[in-house]
Scaffold this motif. Structure first.
Motif, PDB file in Angstrom:
ATOM      1  N   ASN A  51      13.921 -20.662 -31.470  1.00  0.00           N
ATOM      2  CA  ASN A  51      14.830 -21.755 -31.806  1.00  0.00           C
ATOM      3  C   ASN A  51      15.647 -22.262 -30.616  1.00  0.00           C
ATOM      4  N   VAL A  52      15.246 -21.862 -29.402  1.00  0.00           N
ATOM      5  CA  VAL A  52      15.940 -22.307 -28.186  1.00  0.00           C
ATOM      6  C   VAL A  52      14.933 -22.946 -27.236  1.00  0.00           C
ATOM      7  N   GLY A  53      15.242 -24.134 -26.757  1.00  0.00           N
ATOM      8  CA  GLY A  53      14.399 -24.783 -25.764  1.00  0.00           C
ATOM      9  C   GLY A  53      14.832 -24.369 -24.371  1.00  0.00           C
ATOM     10  N   LEU A  54      13.886 -24.015 -23.518  1.00  0.00           N
ATOM     11  CA  LEU A  54      14.183 -23.609 -22.141  1.00  0.00           C
ATOM     12  C   LEU A  54      13.515 -24.576 -21.173  1.00  0.00           C
ATOM     13  N   ILE A  55      14.320 -25.188 -20.313  1.00  0.00           N
ATOM     14  CA  ILE A  55      13.829 -26.097 -19.281  1.00  0.00           C
ATOM     15  C   ILE A  55      14.073 -25.442 -17.930  1.00  0.00           C
ATOM     16  N   THR A  56      13.002 -25.214 -17.166  1.00  0.00           N
ATOM     17  CA  THR A  56      13.119 -24.588 -15.849  1.00  0.00           C
ATOM     18  C   THR A  56      12.733 -25.588 -14.770  1.00  0.00           C
ATOM     19  N   LEU A  57      13.662 -25.906 -13.890  1.00  0.00           N
ATOM     20  CA  LEU A  57      13.375 -26.788 -12.764  1.00  0.00           C
ATOM     21  C   LEU A  57      12.341 -26.113 -11.881  1.00  0.00           C
ATOM     22  N   ASN A  58      11.328 -26.862 -11.452  1.00  0.00           N
ATOM     23  CA  ASN A  58      10.185 -26.231 -10.793  1.00  0.00           C
ATOM     24  C   ASN A  58       9.731 -26.996  -9.545  1.00  0.00           C
ATOM     25  N   ARG A  59      10.627 -27.096  -8.566  1.00  0.00           N
ATOM     26  CA  ARG A  59      10.268 -27.589  -7.232  1.00  0.00           C
ATOM     27  C   ARG A  59      10.712 -26.522  -6.218  1.00  0.00           C
ATOM     28  N   PRO A  60      10.121 -25.334  -6.259  1.00  0.00           N
ATOM     29  CA  PRO A  60      10.618 -24.213  -5.455  1.00  0.00           C
ATOM     30  C   PRO A  60      10.622 -24.476  -3.960  1.00  0.00           C
ATOM     31  N   LYS A  61       9.632 -25.217  -3.444  1.00  0.00           N
ATOM     32  CA  LYS A  61       9.587 -25.464  -2.001  1.00  0.00           C
ATOM     33  C   LYS A  61      10.722 -26.374  -1.540  1.00  0.00           C
ATOM     34  N   ALA A  62      11.302 -27.123  -2.472  1.00  0.00           N
ATOM     35  CA  ALA A  62      12.406 -28.030  -2.139  1.00  0.00           C
ATOM     36  C   ALA A  62      13.722 -27.545  -2.736  1.00  0.00           C
ATOM     37  N   LEU A  63      13.792 -26.270  -3.075  1.00  0.00           N
ATOM     38  CA  LEU A  63      14.995 -25.717  -3.695  1.00  0.00           C
ATOM     39  C   LEU A  63      15.444 -26.565  -4.887  1.00  0.00           C
ATOM     40  N   ASN A  64      14.469 -27.077  -5.618  1.00  0.00           N
ATOM     41  CA  ASN A  64      14.719 -27.886  -6.815  1.00  0.00           C
ATOM     42  C   ASN A  64      15.543 -29.139  -6.530  1.00  0.00           C
ATOM     43  N   ALA A  65      15.316 -29.748  -5.370  1.00  0.00           N
ATOM     44  CA  ALA A  65      15.996 -31.008  -5.050  1.00  0.00           C
ATOM     45  C   ALA A  65      15.721 -32.021  -6.153  1.00  0.00           C
ATOM     46  N   LEU A  66      16.753 -32.762  -6.532  1.00  0.00           N
ATOM     47  CA  LEU A  66      16.690 -33.601  -7.724  1.00  0.00           C
ATOM     48  C   LEU A  66      16.118 -34.984  -7.420  1.00  0.00           C
ATOM     49  N   CYS A  67      14.811 -35.057  -7.325  1.00  0.00           N
ATOM     50  CA  CYS A  67      14.142 -36.351  -7.166  1.00  0.00           C
ATOM     51  C   CYS A  67      14.154 -37.067  -8.512  1.00  0.00           C
ATOM     52  N   GLU A  68      13.821 -38.351  -8.500  1.00  0.00           N
ATOM     53  CA  GLU A  68      13.841 -39.133  -9.733  1.00  0.00           C
ATOM     54  C   GLU A  68      12.867 -38.581 -10.766  1.00  0.00           C
ATOM     55  N   GLN A  69      11.691 -38.127 -10.315  1.00  0.00           N
ATOM     56  CA  GLN A  69      10.713 -37.586 -11.253  1.00  0.00           C
ATOM     57  C   GLN A  69      11.258 -36.353 -11.957  1.00  0.00           C
ATOM     58  N   LEU A  70      11.970 -35.514 -11.227  1.00  0.00           N
ATOM     59  CA  LEU A  70      12.540 -34.304 -11.814  1.00  0.00           C
ATOM     60  C   LEU A  70      13.564 -34.670 -12.889  1.00  0.00           C
ATOM     61  N   ILE A  71      14.441 -35.613 -12.583  1.00  0.00           N
ATOM     62  CA  ILE A  71      15.441 -36.034 -13.562  1.00  0.00           C
ATOM     63  C   ILE A  71      14.774 -36.672 -14.772  1.00  0.00           C
ATOM     64  N   ASN A  72      13.753 -37.483 -14.537  1.00  0.00           N
ATOM     65  CA  ASN A  72      13.021 -38.092 -15.648  1.00  0.00           C
ATOM     66  C   ASN A  72      12.375 -37.026 -16.521  1.00  0.00           C
ATOM     67  N   ASP A  73      11.821 -35.995 -15.889  1.00  0.00           N
ATOM     68  CA  ASP A  73      11.203 -34.901 -16.640  1.00  0.00           C
ATOM     69  C   ASP A  73      12.242 -34.185 -17.509  1.00  0.00           C
ATOM     70  N   ILE A  74      13.405 -33.897 -16.917  1.00  0.00           N
ATOM     71  CA  ILE A  74      14.467 -33.219 -17.675  1.00  0.00           C
ATOM     72  C   ILE A  74      14.897 -34.076 -18.857  1.00  0.00           C
ATOM     73  N   SER A  75      15.103 -35.368 -18.595  1.00  0.00           N
ATOM     74  CA  SER A  75      15.538 -36.285 -19.650  1.00  0.00           C
ATOM     75  C   SER A  75      14.519 -36.324 -20.781  1.00  0.00           C
ATOM     76  N   HIS A  76      13.245 -36.386 -20.428  1.00  0.00           N
ATOM     77  CA  HIS A  76      12.194 -36.424 -21.451  1.00  0.00           C
ATOM     78  C   HIS A  76      12.162 -35.124 -22.244  1.00  0.00           C
ATOM     79  N   ALA A  77      12.299 -33.999 -21.553  1.00  0.00           N
ATOM     80  CA  ALA A  77      12.252 -32.699 -22.233  1.00  0.00           C
ATOM     81  C   ALA A  77      13.454 -32.513 -23.157  1.00  0.00           C
ATOM     82  N   VAL A  78      14.637 -32.934 -22.705  1.00  0.00           N
ATOM     83  CA  VAL A  78      15.832 -32.853 -23.548  1.00  0.00           C
ATOM     84  C   VAL A  78      15.636 -33.698 -24.803  1.00  0.00           C
ATOM     85  N   ASP A  79      15.100 -34.894 -24.637  1.00  0.00           N
ATOM     86  CA  ASP A  79      14.837 -35.774 -25.780  1.00  0.00           C
ATOM     87  C   ASP A  79      13.825 -35.126 -26.730  1.00  0.00           C
TER      88      ASP A  79
END
Length: 295
Positions: A51-79
């Motif tokens: 009953n819990v959703g887990l979102i893991t940022l996954n750009r390890p080589k870039a220390l999870n730098a927040l590119c637009e695609q990453l933010i879009n992915d998070i937004s889509h997953a939250v939705d």
């Protein structure tokens, strides 16, 4: 080397910060199943009752730098998790090395004022912050700049004992743009926020807890597990009432005391129209666990 210089290096040269892939954080010990494939994140349904959703940022080589695609992915997953009736809370986390070490500077370098206006740069962030279901940030390692702002978009922040937080944009000739000057000031106060924003200095997890930026600090290998446990506890309650409670607390954060009290009073009265309110009180009187139906 000063803390400010360390922040600047991590924030502005994130793509060169590590020479080899870093291991992701220890998997949650509870049942989990992957629910979607994304370019920059991993999503799972976790918890003993799934009953819990887990979102893991996954750009390890870039220390999870927040590119637009990453933010879009998070937004889509939250939705996606918001639309899933089985999910009662959402946990957002990163790697052991970094929750997110700031924005992707390479992507930002050539943007202009006009292009930012036309394309609503960082507009997708607001969608994440407006999640109807509670967001819990499980922060390990660096949460710098946008990483700290992403954590503050969440309703609750749990931190590993080695976590570090900062707003180092000043060293790059700009200022925070996703809530760093606004949410941070409301949470930790003007003086401390000014110190962090104007110096770019990092603070430790212990300092973050003392200032109220984070709720609790755990050993780094336990923070995700504890965040999921909290998510499971929240998910055990009525989703409708959890939403109302979240709205009430946000009202205290965003309005005057009198406005907040009036809003709280109206929401409290509204719960008496809910089946779950009747069930909760009846179960209490009958000395049994409630069976909420989210109605």
């Amino acid at each position: 080397m000063s803390a400010s210089r360390v922040s600047q290096i991590l924030f502005s040269r994130v793509s060169h910060a590590i020479r080899k892939p870093q291991h992701l954080i220890t998997p949650v010990k509870y049942y989990s199943s992957q629910v979607n494939n994304y370019e920059c994140i991993k999503t799972e349904i976790v918890g003993e009752k799934k009953n819990v959703g887990l979102i893991t940022l996954n750009r390890p080589k870039a220390l999870n730098a927040l590119c637009e695609q990453l933010i879009n992915d998070i937004s889509h997953a939250v939705d996606h998790f918001n639309k899933d009736k089985s999910i009662g809370a959402i946990v957002i986390t990163g790697s052991e090395k970094a929750f997110a070490a700031g924005a992707d500077i390479k992507e930002m370098e050539n943007k202009t004022y006009v292009s930012n206006l036309k394309h609503d740069f960082i507009g997708e962030w607001d969608k994440i912050g407006k999640s109807k279901k509670p967001l819990i940030a499980a922060v390990n390692g660096y949460a710098l700049g946008g990483g700290n702002e992403l954590a503050m978009l969440c309703d609750i922040i749990y931190a590993g004992d080695k976590a570090r937080f900062s707003q180092p944009e000043i060293a790059l000739g700009t200022i925070p743009g996703a809530g760093g000057t606004q949410r941070l000031t409301r949470v930790i106060g003007k003086s401390k926020a000014m110190e962090m924003v104007l110096s770019g200095n990092m603070i430790t997890a212990e300092e973050a807890e003392k200032t109220g930026l984070v709720s609790k600090v755990f050993p780094s290998d336990k923070v995700i597990e504890e965040a999921v446990k909290l998510g499971e506890k929240i998910a055990s309650h009525s989703q409708v009432v959890v939403l109302l409670a979240k709205q009430a607390v946000n009202s205290a954060y965003e309005t005057t005391l009198q406005q907040g009290l009036q809003f709280e009073n109206r929401l409290f009265h509204s719960t008496f129209s809910l089946t779950d309110r009747k069930e909760g009180m009846t179960a209490f009187l009958e000395k049994r666990p409630p069976k909420f139906t989210n109605e």
